[in-house]
Design an enzyme around this catalytic site. Structure first.
Site, PDB file in Angstrom:
ATOM      1  N   THR A   1       3.116 110.148  79.906  1.00  0.00           N
ATOM      2  CA  THR A   1       3.794 109.671  81.106  1.00  0.00           C
ATOM      3  C   THR A   1       4.313 108.257  80.891  1.00  0.00           C
ATOM      4  OG1 THR A   1       2.356 111.011  82.516  1.00  0.00           O
ATOM      5  CG2 THR A   1       3.531 109.199  83.576  1.00  0.00           C
TER       6      THR A   1
ATOM      7  N   HIS B   1       7.544  91.519  75.591  1.00  0.00           N
ATOM      8  CA  HIS B   1       6.829  90.262  75.840  1.00  0.00           C
ATOM      9  C   HIS B   1       7.306  89.110  74.968  1.00  0.00           C
ATOM     10  CE1 HIS B   1       3.806  89.804  72.467  1.00  0.00           C
ATOM     11  NE2 HIS B   1       4.189  91.047  72.259  1.00  0.00           N
TER      12      HIS B   1
ATOM     13  N   GLN C   1      11.830  89.308  67.205  1.00  0.00           N
ATOM     14  CA  GLN C   1      11.929  87.872  67.464  1.00  0.00           C
ATOM     15  C   GLN C   1      13.348  87.435  67.814  1.00  0.00           C
ATOM     16  OE1 GLN C   1       9.660  85.589  67.850  1.00  0.00           O
ATOM     17  NE2 GLN C   1       7.867  86.788  67.242  1.00  0.00           N
TER      18      GLN C   1
ATOM     19  N   SER D   1      10.736  94.318  71.616  1.00  0.00           N
ATOM     20  CA  SER D   1       9.499  94.171  72.380  1.00  0.00           C
ATOM     21  C   SER D   1       9.755  93.346  73.630  1.00  0.00           C
ATOM     22  CB  SER D   1       8.425  93.492  71.515  1.00  0.00           C
ATOM     23  OG  SER D   1       7.232  93.296  72.236  1.00  0.00           O
TER      24      SER D   1
ATOM     25  N   CYS E   1      -0.663  88.232  65.511  1.00  0.00           N
ATOM     26  CA  CYS E   1      -1.418  89.418  65.114  1.00  0.00           C
ATOM     27  C   CYS E   1      -2.375  89.125  63.962  1.00  0.00           C
ATOM     28  CB  CYS E   1      -0.463  90.541  64.722  1.00  0.00           C
ATOM     29  SG  CYS E   1       0.580  91.082  66.087  1.00  0.00           S
TER      30      CYS E   1
END
Length: 346
Positions: free
Chosen positions: A200, A164, A142, A162, A289
């Protein structure tokens, strides 16, 4: 016209990230291949890795790309016997073996940093922690892009980030690791990501992550989040003046500039979320979440709030694109619904 006020759940994709991802879609090769196409893909991947490291102030550290901050937490924590608090994100709490108490103001004191994890900023309340030196793992998910932080002076061995949460794409995160720190692969197979995460690599996501991180730090330096904080403070002042019994969680603590967690005891958080959604405003009743789970916030419970308050809290988390008109419009709609709730409860 809808207003998106749930930036701690996820953020709108930045134009810079979109452009970088579209360009990466034309790169054909597998980064592990030795031919020209593979080398081009590898070059793109390594540039993205370097750009994320630079934006996070992690020059000289290893950036291991993962599918999410959740996977990064698992990669860092599995089998290590970490200590941590109940205010950590669920993705981190899932691996905690020894619980550390949380104070009423949301702060956490770590006695043995070398075996502990601690978030920089809480996703629900926005409360910012003071990290001890020598911390094994910090959750910067955050904070990265909203606060002036740098991995190299945080004093921790590993950090979770993260894409996003700062205008990048969903589906990619990273574990940032101080050189020499042992990290054992959970996904085994090829030797990708320095042998620490097989599979990958997602070069499209990595390109978007890097572009978003670079833009986020630019905006931070330009004072964008100071303007967001003024909007957050305007929202809280407006609501407090009209409804003085509203509880603002962490109001006197150091917080993220965009986050307001508030509660009117008895007025269910999920009810408020639905009412505001119908009114055109996207907010949440806790961590994304945990959405869909009708229960009291574990974070507020850990801070000592009773079940009534912990189940009545909502989170409004703003972003740079939000306006004063949107904030005051939300305040007006929320206060209207509060009046209806009180009339019905009387």
């Amino acid at each position: 016209m809808r207003a998106y006020l749930d930036h701690n759940a996820t953020t709108p994709l930045r134009p810079e990230a979109r452009e970088a991802m579209i360009a990466a879609m034309d790169v054909v090769g597998n980064p592990s291949s030795v031919h020209a196409e593979g080398r081009k893909a590898k070059s793109l991947l390594e540039k993205a890795r370097a750009d994320v490291a630079s934006a996070f102030g992690a020059d000289g550290a290893d950036v291991i790309f993962t599918s999410s901050a959740t996977e990064a937490a698992a990669l860092a924590m599995e089998g290590r016997g970490f200590s941590g608090s109940s205010v950590e994100h669920d993705a981190v709490r899932a691996w905690i073996e020894n619980e550390i108490p949380t104070a009423a103001d949301g702060s956490v004191t770590v006695d043995d940093p070398a075996k502990a994890t601690l978030q920089i900023a809480n996703s629900e309340t926005g409360i910012v922690q003071k990290l001890p030196q020598g911390l094994a793992l910090c959750d910067a998910t955050q904070a990265f892009g909203k606060l002036p932080i740098a991995f190299n002076w945080l004093g921790c061995d590993m950090a979770i980030v993260s894409a996003h949460k700062l205008g990048g794409p969903k589906g990619i995160g990273a574990l940032v690791v101080k050189r020499g720190t042992d990290v054992q692969a959970r996904l085994k197979g090829g030797g990708q990501e320095m042998g620490r995460r097989a599979g990958t690599e997602n070069i499209i996501g990595a390109a978007g992550f890097a572009a978003a991180a670079t833009a986020a730090v630019r905006d931070l330096d330009a004072g964008v989040w100071d303007a967001v904080k003024r909007l957050r403070d305007l929202l809280e002042t407006t609501l407090a003046d009209a409804a003085p019994d509203t509880i603002f969680i962490g109001k006197d603590a150091d917080r993220l500039p965009n986050t307001s967690c508030l509660a009117v005891p008895g007025w269910k958080g999920e009810t408020q979320v639905m009412q505001m959604d119908l009114a055109g405003y996207a907010i949440s009743a806790g961590s994304a979440c945990s959405s869909g789970k009708v229960k009291a916030s574990a974070v507020l419970t850990a801070m000592g709030y009773d079940a009534t308050v912990a189940s009545s809290a909502i989170r409004v988390s703003l972003g740079p694109e939000n306006t004063e008109e949107q904030v005051l419009g939300f305040a007006n709609k929320w206060l209207t619904q509060l009046e209806k709730y009180r009339a019905k409860a009387a």
